[in-house]
Design an enzyme around this catalytic site. Structure first.
Site: not given
Ligand code: GCU
Length: 435
Positions: A270, A413
């Site tokens: 992420s 995710h």
């Molecule tokens: C949010 C953000 C993302 C990121 C994510 C994370 O959703 O919008 O860009 O990758 O957090 O790091 O969990």
């Protein structure tokens, strides 16, 4: 086209990551048909229009692309390291994981002073290693204690995010006993050590706490010129700082005889996947670079404007990128780079990009396209990239690739055992078995 067919089969359910994500925006676009026409910069055409046709031309073009990412996206990293950088061995537990591993804790002091900011590294190494082991290096979101329930792991004393969701895991912004192992599913330690690899991790907030405080805490102030109060518009934000921290972890690993520092795969999930790509792009000592569900500002092409956009990320996380990046909010076509060129900066080293079906916010197809569009650089340098026959995005749960690896897996995710198994296979192929 296999890729298109796969994309049609995917049924998207919107979910958001479990960290500190704002509520799902109602107006985000998920419709391919609504993507405006765009033209991507070509990694093999120099700024002055001359084509890059030989491997000998690449270093100059590489430097040009790197400088563009520094100036417009992540900000410049001030210096490799400060002269006083030093390490303190704090703990060694030989019988960790029922005797299968050795646990080590090492504090990395960024300056000559034994005070914060410092980074607490945790190493989990196979107990039966015959020599230095290859290793995965990744930052964690919630503290070293969150990756395994063992009471042997020191509870961090760093600032932690406290939200309505953290409950009894964090109190007064400090880690609590109840949080031991609550993120263990993301760190399959037994699997990693049984395959002959070490795992090296640190809490990302040790390097820079993840909130917008105008860069008063974390490592930024260590580099301010006299009277400087914040990074300049082209200087690093938090992603730049976290990436710098990964390089300092590698500085330590170069001094530890139990780890083969020439066989370190830098990995991140992420926002930390954006970070691992930026770390791997800048620091060519990383032998393998892996981005897990990194999305906007990571592997996903910014110009597609699917799911999270540059405008949205700058608004919600104003401290992640450099201030210059704000110029591209709603103005992606003006960006002098796009994210396939970030992947290309890793060439000719092996790079892996991974997506998840339920992670539409991160634009899985845009993540694949970046990997694919970096391929000409790999080919120029004599490497196959994704390799023969990988034209479109592969079907779900069908990992592909040679020097560039890619998969889109079932699920949300997250960083899962499935992802890790693919990374271990990839590392086996490129680093040699961890034996
Ligand atoms: C949010 C953000 C993302 C990121 C994510 C994370 O959703 O919008 O860009 O990758 O957090 O790091 O969990």
């Amino acid at each position: 086209m296999r890729g298109l067919a796969a994309a049609c089969l995917i049924s998207f359910t919107m979910t958001f990551p479990d960290e500190d994500s704002p509520a799902a925006p109602a107006d985000a676009n998920y419709d391919e048909a609504k993507i405006p026409k765009y033209t991507l910069p070509d990694p093999l055409i120099e700024e002055d229009g001359s084509p890059v046709t030989t491997p000998e031309d690449w270093p100059e073009r590489r430097a040009e692309i790197l400088a563009l990412f520094e100036e417009h996206v992540y900000g410049k990293t001030p210096e490799a390291k400060l002269p006083g950088l030093h390490f303190e061995a704090r703990k060694e537990v030989p019988g960790f994981l029922d005797g299968k591993a050795v646990l080590k804790e090492v504090r990395v002091y960024f300056t000559e002073k034994n005070e914060r900011p410092y980074m607490d590294l945790m190493l989990v190494l196979p107990a039966d290693a015959k020599g230095p082991v290859p290793a995965f290096l990744l930052l964690n979101f919630s503290g070293n204690h969150s990756i395994h329930p063992s009471p042997e792991i020191t509870l961090p004393d760093a600032w932690m995010r406290e939200t309505s969701k953290t409950g009894d895991l964090v109190k007064d912004h400090r880690a609590q006993e109840a949080a031991r192992g609550f993120k263990a599913s993301r760190f399959p330690l037994e699997t990693i050590v049984s395959r002959g690899y070490g795992l090296v991790t640190a809490y990302y907030g040790d390097i820079d706490p993840d909130f917008d405080d105008g860069f008063q805490n974390g490592v930024h102030p260590l580099f301010y010129a006299e009277d400087q109060k914040a990074p300049k518009p082209d200087e690093w934000g938090s992603i730049g700082a976290w990436a710098w921290g990964l390089s300092r972890a590698l500085d330590y690993l170069e001094t530890d005889a139990a780890v083969d520092a020439e066989k370190v795969a830098v990995l991140g999930h992420s926002r930390l996947g954006k970070t691992s790509l930026w770390a791997g792009a800048q620091d060519e000592r990383f032998a393998v670079v892996i981005s897990n569900d990194s999305g906007c500002g990571g592997a996903a092409l910014s110009r597609r404007r699917i799911g999270e956009t540059v405008g949205r990320i700058n608004e919600n996380f104003p401290h992640w990128f450099c201030d210059n990046f704000n110029q591209y909010s709603g103005n992606e076509d003006a960006l002098p780079v796009d994210q396939h060129e970030l992947i290309a900066l890793v060439a000719p080293r092996p790079v892996y990009v991974a997506s998840a079906v339920g992670d539409e916010w991160a634009d899985p197809k845009g993540e694949f396209l970046s990997a694919k569009l970096a391929e000409p650089v790999y080919k120029l340098l004599g490497k196959p990239g994704l390799g023969e026959g990988v034209e479109g995005q592969p079907p779900v749960d069908h990992p592909v690739g040679e020097t560039i690896g890619y998969h889109i897996r079932t699920g949300e995710h997250d960083l899962t055992l499935y992802d890790w198994e693919r990374y271990l296979d990839f590392a086996d192929r490129h680093l040699g078995k961890g034996e």
